[in-house]
Scaffold this active site. Sequence first.
Site, PDB file in Angstrom:
ATOM      1  N   ASP A  14       0.859  -1.177   0.000  1.00 25.19           N
ATOM      2  CA  ASP A  14       0.000   0.000   0.000  1.00 25.19           C
ATOM      3  C   ASP A  14       0.898   1.230   0.000  1.00 25.19           C
ATOM      4  OD1 ASP A  14       0.912   0.170   2.620  1.00 25.19           O
ATOM      5  OD2 ASP A  14      -0.983  -0.479   3.513  1.00 25.19           O
ATOM      6  N   CYS A  15       0.318   2.420   0.101  1.00 20.93           N
ATOM      7  CA  CYS A  15       1.113   3.637  -0.094  1.00 20.93           C
ATOM      8  C   CYS A  15       2.242   3.767   0.916  1.00 20.93           C
ATOM      9  CB  CYS A  15       0.214   4.872  -0.084  1.00 20.93           C
ATOM     10  SG  CYS A  15      -0.601   5.227   1.491  1.00 20.93           S
ATOM     11  N   SER A  16       1.935   3.596   2.205  1.00 20.79           N
ATOM     12  CA  SER A  16       2.978   3.728   3.222  1.00 20.79           C
ATOM     13  C   SER A  16       3.908   2.518   3.236  1.00 20.79           C
ATOM     14  CB  SER A  16       2.354   3.934   4.603  1.00 20.79           C
ATOM     15  OG  SER A  16       1.510   2.851   4.948  1.00 20.79           O
ATOM     16  N   HIS A  20      -2.670   9.479   2.551  1.00 19.78           N
ATOM     17  CA  HIS A  20      -1.895   8.969   1.415  1.00 19.78           C
ATOM     18  C   HIS A  20      -0.516   9.623   1.409  1.00 19.78           C
ATOM     19  CE1 HIS A  20      -1.605   6.735  -2.324  1.00 19.78           C
ATOM     20  NE2 HIS A  20      -1.084   7.793  -2.908  1.00 19.78           N
ATOM     21  N   HIS A  49       4.097   6.580  -6.358  1.00 18.75           N
ATOM     22  CA  HIS A  49       3.308   6.115  -5.215  1.00 18.75           C
ATOM     23  C   HIS A  49       2.524   4.860  -5.560  1.00 18.75           C
ATOM     24  CE1 HIS A  49      -0.535   8.376  -6.668  1.00 18.75           C
ATOM     25  NE2 HIS A  49       0.384   8.493  -7.607  1.00 18.75           N
TER      26      HIS A  49
END
Length: 347
Positions: free
Chosen positions: A256-258, A308, A320
């Site tokens: 995921d983004c992180s 996000h 990203h």
Amino acid sequence: MIKHTREKQVKIVATGLALCMLAAPLSASAAESSVLMASGGVASVLETERTLEEYIQIAQDAQGASWGYTNIGVANVESGNLNVRAVSSTDGKLVGKLPKDAACEVVETVDDWAHIKSGEVEGYVSKEFLLTGPEARIRAMELVHTVATANTDGLNVRQEPNTTSEIVTQVGQGEEMEYVETGSDGWVKISIDGEDAYVSQDYVTVEEKLDTAITMTELLYGQGVSDVRVDLVEYAKQFIGNPYVWGGTSLTKGADCSGFVLSVFKKYGITLSHSSRAQANEGTKISASELKPGDLVFYGNGKGNINHVAIYIGGGQVIHASSPKTGIKISSYKYRTPVKCVRVIHD
């Protein structure tokens, strides 16, 4: 002798027939005869009729489809990206990358290379990893997707389909958003980084598109960009096109983004939390005008809550893990309104 399962046999026959139709459309009787010969009899036709019709329909649709291409090509790589080079040689300068399943215009072919144009990129790719002709058109039919493109600057993206609803973010002119549906009330439902929202139908253009090549942001040594920043950004770009997976941290199997951010920075000895909100407090806050490649850009909802994160790569762009539909991608850093910029590399 190679034996295929019934399902695979059907797919082989149907795909072959569909390709034949693109080259020279078959009559219904000729189509039936081809299937009878290839699959072994009337019983097989009865068992596979529905699947066959689906493939025929794909072929028929593909015959009239162009999406703006005269001679379409589609990147056919297992994962990652197909390198686009300035000249037809593996030693040629890298001028862009054609992500898996992205489309291009094939200008000409020279030996083992294809001269292509895709988006803002023009150069040469290996023919070995490029679908062309009928195969490319059939593949494109499966890949084409609908986007809503902002035709005004500072377009308000709202939580609900009305002008009194909370503004989630704003997007700039020319930015593309994932299209979900058009309502009867004059609002278009879109998705930004996996979250549904709404924009006025009057300020977007809805159209079918295929993904195109990505330009290479030139990161030059000696111009205020340290070696580690250059290396980190180029490392992150290797994973363009890889999947988005909620809760994931794998750069190849899904993040995921992180998770994407923490895994990229982990390689460089920097430990970050698996949360965009937490990461926003794990560095030094900077202004957008101070952004350097390797800095972090955060986005949020209308109330300013961060949801996000992306890595700034220079040239006004970020990389990203966007959403399950688009995976890891490059966007303008203003594709939605940034709410915070943070520096975690101190050099």
